[in-house]
Scaffold this active site. Structure first.
Site, PDB file in Angstrom:
ATOM      1  N   HIS A  93      56.185  44.356  16.429  1.00 19.01           N
ATOM      2  CA  HIS A  93      56.549  44.733  17.799  1.00 19.01           C
ATOM      3  C   HIS A  93      56.689  43.465  18.642  1.00 19.01           C
ATOM      4  CE1 HIS A  93      56.438  46.356  21.805  1.00 19.01           C
ATOM      5  NE2 HIS A  93      56.817  47.498  21.268  1.00 19.01           N
ATOM      6  N   GLU A  95      55.693  42.758  21.459  1.00 16.62           N
ATOM      7  CA  GLU A  95      54.466  42.316  22.137  1.00 16.62           C
ATOM      8  C   GLU A  95      53.575  41.532  21.189  1.00 16.62           C
ATOM      9  OE1 GLU A  95      53.657  46.218  23.637  1.00 16.62           O
ATOM     10  OE2 GLU A  95      55.371  45.992  24.974  1.00 16.62           O
ATOM     11  N   GLU A 165      64.562  46.919  19.395  1.00 16.45           N
ATOM     12  CA  GLU A 165      63.928  46.939  20.712  1.00 16.45           C
ATOM     13  C   GLU A 165      64.253  45.632  21.427  1.00 16.45           C
ATOM     14  OE1 GLU A 165      60.461  49.933  20.826  1.00 16.45           O
ATOM     15  OE2 GLU A 165      59.637  47.974  20.387  1.00 16.45           O
TER      16      GLU A 165
HETATM   17  P1  13P Z   1      58.903  51.383  26.815  1.00 13.81           P
HETATM   18  O1  13P Z   1      59.496  52.705  26.342  1.00 13.81           O
HETATM   19  O2  13P Z   1      57.699  51.526  27.663  1.00 13.81           O
HETATM   20  O3  13P Z   1      59.958  50.486  27.373  1.00 13.81           O
HETATM   21  O4  13P Z   1      58.367  50.654  25.478  1.00 13.81           O
HETATM   22  C1  13P Z   1      59.201  50.583  24.378  1.00 13.81           C
HETATM   23  C2  13P Z   1      58.420  50.068  23.246  1.00 13.81           C
HETATM   24  O5  13P Z   1      58.008  48.927  23.240  1.00 13.81           O
HETATM   25  C3  13P Z   1      58.143  50.990  22.146  1.00 13.81           C
HETATM   26  O6  13P Z   1      57.584  50.328  21.059  1.00 13.81           O
END
Ligand code: 13P
Length: 255
Positions: A93, A95, A165
């Site tokens: 991910h 993050e 993403e």
């Molecule tokens: P949001 O839908 O809050 O933008 O987050 C997306 C995400 O990172 C899903 O893994």
């Protein structure tokens, strides 16, 4: 459709969210038509798993270690996730890539061990805003795919779901346009075709994540190469999450 709860909810709220989502999916007749997974925080996996019971909703972890076991304080192994009844795991991910500096070499190891453990791996890829502005979005994503799939056999890689993403769309309220999402998903399928073959590319699920909500979901899922979504903020409300699942079911039944 994945609900990535990130570092949200507490134990009681997480269990309630799972119960509410399950009830709304069943009430909407969506349990059979959409494959759904939820990714709660590690400490809540077991309780949320119990709430999901024998439903079709899969339980997943938000990450796993690249190591099988040992002196790795704070890490959680793929085998531990399986032990708790998880059937899926998110790998790479943004993050973790951008927030914690995880690179493709590490993610390739995580992906391999997740697949060896029998988990469905949701591999996240995506470019930053400056990479997109520089016209390098597709090249960046292609490099992430090549770096993470590495030398995985097609047989192992069959249990990978690719989640596109874009970093600039995560949690910002700014989604990729349906056209941009479609273009990137087609490009991802092209890379998978090069890595394996066109049949593999066609059957691999490529899902979109980044500020998907109940209002914008349908337009994104209407695009032919968008096979689903990885939902952050909107997955924390059962009604919104299930509306997004319904939008997907409607988009697919219309084609
Ligand atoms: P949001 O839908 O809050 O933008 O987050 C997306 C995400 O990172 C899903 O893994």
């Amino acid at each position: 459709m994945g609900g990535n709860w990130k570092m949200n909810t507490d134990l009681a709220a997480g269990v309630e969210l799972a119960e509410d989502a399950l009830a709304a999916l069943a009430a909407g007749g969506l349990e059979q038509s959409v494959d759904v997974a939820v990714f709660p925080p590690f400490p809540y996996l077991q309780s949320v798993g119990r709430a999901l019971g024998h439903s079709n909703v899969l339980l997943g972890g938000q990450d796993c270690s690249a190591e099988a076991s040992g002196a790795f304080t704070g890490q959680v192994s793929a085998a531990m996730l399986c032990d708790l009844g998880a059937r899926s795991v998110i790998i790479g991910h943004s993050e973790r890539r951008h927030g914690l500096g995880e690179d493709d070499d590490l993610l390739r190891e995580k992906l391999a061990i997740a697949l060896e453990s029998g988990l469905v791996a949701v591999l996240c890829v995506g470019e930053t805003l400056s990479q997109r502005d520089d016209g390098r979005a597709e090249a960046v994503v292609a490099a992430q795919l090549r770096g993470c799939f590495g030398t995985l056999t097609a047989e192992a890689a069959m249990r990978v779901v690719v989640a596109y993403e874009p970093v600039w769309a995560i949690g910002t309220g700014r989604t990729a346009s349906p056209d941009d999402a479609q273009a990137m998903h087609a490009s991802i399928r092209g890379v998978l075709g090069d890595l394996y073959d066109s049949a593999f590319a066609a059957r691999t699920r490529v899902i979109y994540g980044g500020s998907v909500n109940a209002k914008n979901a349908r337009a994104i899922f209407d695009r032919p190469d968008v096979d689903g979504g990885l939902i952050g903020g909107a997955s924390l409300k059962a009604d919104d999450f299930v509306s997004i699942c319904r939008a997907a079911a409607e988009a697919w039944s219309a084609t």
